[in-house]
Structure formats: structure tokens, C-alpha cells
Design a protein around this motif. Sequence first.
Motif, PDB file in Angstrom:
ATOM      1  N   ASP A 430      14.421 -32.101 158.292  1.00  0.00           N
ATOM      2  CA  ASP A 430      13.054 -31.581 158.148  1.00  0.00           C
ATOM      3  C   ASP A 430      12.083 -32.655 157.674  1.00  0.00           C
ATOM      4  O   ASP A 430      10.865 -32.474 157.754  1.00  0.00           O
ATOM      5  N   GLY A 431      12.595 -33.744 157.130  1.00  0.00           N
ATOM      6  CA  GLY A 431      11.785 -34.933 156.908  1.00  0.00           C
ATOM      7  C   GLY A 431      10.750 -34.875 155.807  1.00  0.00           C
ATOM      8  O   GLY A 431      10.882 -34.168 154.812  1.00  0.00           O
ATOM      9  N   GLN A 432       9.687 -35.646 156.019  1.00  0.00           N
ATOM     10  CA  GLN A 432       8.697 -35.949 154.988  1.00  0.00           C
ATOM     11  C   GLN A 432       8.048 -34.717 154.378  1.00  0.00           C
ATOM     12  O   GLN A 432       7.880 -34.631 153.160  1.00  0.00           O
ATOM     13  N   THR A 433       7.675 -33.782 155.214  1.00  0.00           N
ATOM     14  CA  THR A 433       6.864 -32.664 154.738  1.00  0.00           C
ATOM     15  C   THR A 433       7.641 -31.676 153.893  1.00  0.00           C
ATOM     16  O   THR A 433       7.058 -30.945 153.089  1.00  0.00           O
ATOM     17  N   HIS A 434       8.959 -31.647 154.069  1.00  0.00           N
ATOM     18  CA  HIS A 434       9.768 -30.662 153.365  1.00  0.00           C
ATOM     19  C   HIS A 434      10.564 -31.246 152.200  1.00  0.00           C
ATOM     20  O   HIS A 434      11.230 -30.514 151.478  1.00  0.00           O
TER      21      HIS A 434
END
Length: 641
Positions: A430-434
Motif C-alpha cells: 500500500d506504500g507511502q500513503t498508508h
Amino acid sequence: MTTKTPSKTPLLDKVKVPADLRRLEPSQLRQFADELRAETIDAVSITGGHLGAGLGVVELTTAIHYVFNTPDDRLIWDVGHQCYPHKIITGRRDRIRTLRMGGGLSGFTKRTESEYDPFGAAHSSTSISAGLGMAVARDFLGKNNKVVAVIGDGSMSAGMAYEAMNNAGHLRSRLVVILNDNDMSIAPPVGALSAYLSRLLSSKSYRSLRHLGKEVSSVLPTPLRNAARRAEEYARGMITGGTLFEELGFFYVGPVDGHNLDHLLPVLENVRDADEGPILLHVVTEKGHGYPPAEKAADKLHAVAKFDVVTGAQVKAKSNAPTYTSVFASSLIQEAELDDKIVAITAAMPSGTGLDKFQQRFPERCFDVGIAEQHAVTFAAGLATEGMRPVCAIYSTFLQRGYDQVVHDVAIQKLPVRFMMDRAGLVGSDGQTHAGSFDIPYLGCLPHMVLMAAADEAELRHMVRTSLAIDDAPSAVRFPRGEGEGVTMPERGEILEIGKGRILREGTKIALLSYGTRLNECMKAAELLGARGLSTTVADARFAKPLDNDLVKRLALEHEVLITIEEGSKLGFGAIVLHRLAETGLLDAGVKIRTMTLPDVFQEHDSPIKQYEEAGLDARSIALQALTALGIEAIDLHARG
């Protein structure tokens, strides 16, 4: 002579970018949409990811790119769960099977990935605000492009969407908002009559007639003019609904069947050609549409692992350890069995936070407030004032949206709201935003707040019970996504002594002070250092606030090197320890102090193991930090276990 196998996606094969799509005949779009849906299903079956929402907007995605001149016309997807079909159409089909993998496509829209992604997403309810900003900038710059924001009915539960609509209605800039109603929560089923009315009301002839009516009524006395305006709005509201949106200054059109291209295309063309003010187009869709396993699933296969295309059965690796989320849920249920004042609150994430299990057991004591984190926090504060024991389960990254309420409505009033922060630390695909990177600094600076981080699933069970025993202050427990360490679980959690850590391994040379689930990596690092003859202490802080002053003092005075390790950003737990050492004069005691945090960047998506290696928070990196502090060259240092 070898016969070439015919392509299963002949029309999709012709479309590399939306300009190619616009060369197709309208009669071909039904087949194109079917091929696009099949491609989406096949790709996600390989990578995993968000499926149901994307399947629900296949026809809508096709129609928007066919009618509007993207990328010159700006298209903004709220949240971005539904953007996979959009990515396939916009030049990324050849990489679609790298979704959410290291070095691959993001699972959300991303400005650096494509010119067709004018605004990065992953948090909800931002599209109308961003779209309005683009529309106003367009007007300032004298341009004439269109701006389209697609927002789901779930995202419309957040106040920010209405703040944006209120401002848009005031500014009167040309903006198209498409309300993707995929839960049938606003409108009844749509049909031919509704489609006809939508085409009529969005048509230029109707808008011109309406404009003429306004011109005529403008010369009437004020009472008659107001009565005529109210009568027209009332009549349209009786036929189509949308009165709320009209009051906010939007021209409402709909509802329209979002899977019927014959209905969608003419209405989209009409709203595209409208030359004044903001328009809201209400489109009704079905999550998982066109894929029976998704249509039948309770969650419409919202988020999936790899799966079998034919059956929809997901391929999940077997685990010997429960997930942290499930441990939190079972622990809370266990405590709620004994205390009827315990209530649980989630902001539209019942399954993600594990509260769906709590809701099944205590339906009257579980509250899903929708995508409204600010309200969730203050609602919990109100419950606490009356003696209830509210548990607010919100992902670390989403709690940021309610920070003002955490400060003013909870912390200042010293109300015992318990924040359970799932997805603390890095979250993989889910990367950066999560990623839950910032909660330690943003909560650690607040007076009265008690901060805990679980080192394993057993510790989480203890901390759930501990937080419920704190009745005179707010508290927060952070824990990661994914599976636990496989430790022995207690039947029931213990109430921990507030502000007290624990030592798991005694040494004399190096001290590793862990806050959170890097504890296991610290134990491995201690083994590596021990193999080099370096005696190492490993401690679990448990609490960042209040800090265990005695433990920190002992580690600083009895070791040559003290290293703090955390799964959070700079200015977090390590900064708290440094501040305490400075206050007590122990920075001058000769101990070499190092803090290990997440790097000062927004890390790209990848597997959690690779992310933590990149962040330098694996066992080998921890051992290297200790050796570097001691001035020892690292030779043949390899992680074990």
C-alpha cells in the motif's frame, strides 16, 4: 504453417492511450469495456490488490475517457482503489502486472507515474477540493479544459467533500463532480425513465430554457421571483432528488445507470458541454460488477490476495501466527464480555481494523461512523465524558485526519479515549500513503497522552487490557499490519505497569532499546554482535510516554553504546529518549547514543521485508550501527534466522 491464436482482447489491444479509445465507434465500447474488465481481473489475480471498486467503474472509466479529452481534461479519482482500469487505458497496460510490487505501478493514482494522474490519491474525500483548485487555476490562466472529479458515496460521508462543494457552489467555476453511488445508499434503482430525465435535464436545450426562465423571473417582484425559483427546484427534486446538492450550488443530474453506456455517453457529453457553474452527475454502479465471485462476496472482493480467476478463491499463505488485527479484535471482545461500558468506534474500516468481529458480538456497542475520522474522535470524547470506555480503532495514517480533535477534544480535557492504531510502521504494497510513520511524534508531544507499542501479539493483548484500565488520561497503542511473531499467547492480557519497560537479554557493552515490533530484529542483531564477542543488552521500552526513566538511565550508564530502534519517523521515540538524557545530564556520561528510525523520505511500496531492509531497520543494519559507533570495521556480518 502455424496459425496465430486470435487475441481475446482485440479492441483493447488497439488502445495504448485514451486518444486511441476515442477512435472507436460508440457501438464498439460495450465490447471494449468487457475486454477491459477481463484484463483487470486477470491482472489482479496475479498481483492481488483492490478489485471490487475497479470492476464497478469499468464502463464509467471507458465513457469518461471517451467523452473527455484526457489528459488535457483533468480526471481525478477519489481514493484511487478504483483506478486499475484507468491505468490500463492510460498507457500502463504493459506494467499492470507489476501493481503494488517493488519498482512497479502504485495501487493508487500518482502524479510522478503518469500525466493522466493529475492528483495523487489514497486518502478519501479529497477529489472535489483538488478539482476545484484545478478549475480555479484554469480560469486564472485563461484555459478552457474540463475538470472531472469522481467520488464514491462512501467518501461523501466525510465533511471535507461538503466543504469543497460549498466553496465550489460559491465560486461557480466549471467543474464536473461524478458521484459514484456503488452502495445504493442514496438513490433507488435506475431505469429508462431516469436515464431519459437525466439526458433531458443535462441537455443544452433544458439549460437554455432554465436560463431564459431566470431572465424572465429577474424582472418579477422579489416574492414572485423567489417563489418561481423554489417551485423549479422543488419540481426537479421531486423527480430526481439532489436537493442537498442544489442547495450547495451544484446543478444535479441523475441518477444514471453506470453500467449502461447508452445512458452514460449522452449525459456525459451534455455535462461536458455545459458552460457555467459546477455540475454533479449521480451515477449508480455495483462493486464487483461483471465478475460473479465478486458480486456474491460480502465485501465485493474489495481487497484481495492472488486468486483463481475461475473460482475467485484467494491464494493465501498459511501462517502459524495470528494477525495483529485479529489479536486486537479478540482481546477487545474478551474485555467487553466483562465490561458493558466498553464501546468500539471505526471510521468506515470495520474489517480492516477487526471491529467487524466485535460488531457481530456486540452490534449495539460498535459504531461505524463512515469516513469521518474527525467526528469519530470527538464522538469518542463525548462517550468518555459520560463514563463509557470508548476504543477508537483507526489506522495510524488515517488518525492524522482527526489530529485537531485528538488535541482539543481529547487531550486538553484529559478524556480516557483509547486509540488503537493498526498499520503502524511500513505497510508493504500500500506504500507511502498508508504507512503509519508519524504517530509517535504527533502524539508524543501531547500532554497527558500514554503511548504504547506492542513488540509482539502477546504484548498487544496486554496493552489492550492496559489501555482499558487507564481511566484518567487518553492512551494510544500502535501495532503493525500482518502476522505476529508466533509467541505463546496468554489467555487474557495483563495490566502493565504504566511507563515500565522490560529487559529480554542482559549484556555489558551495547544496549539496544526497541519500541515496537523491531524487537525480534534486535534479538537477532544481538546474536550477530555476540558472535563478534560484543556483549549486548536488548530491552523493550513498551512505553514511549511516560518513558521508563530508570531503564533509560541504567542502559546509558552501564553500556558503551545505546541505540534506540523504532518503526516511525525522526523526532519520535529516539528523540524522546535523547531529550530525557539531556534533561538528566546523562548525555555527558560518555555513552555513544544512536537513534534508528524510518528514513526521512516517503518510502515506495514493496514487500515489508524489503522496505525495512531499505530503511536500515533489519538485524544486520542494527548490528552495523553498533559496530560503527564502536569504530569497529564490519566484516562478514550476516543476519541469522
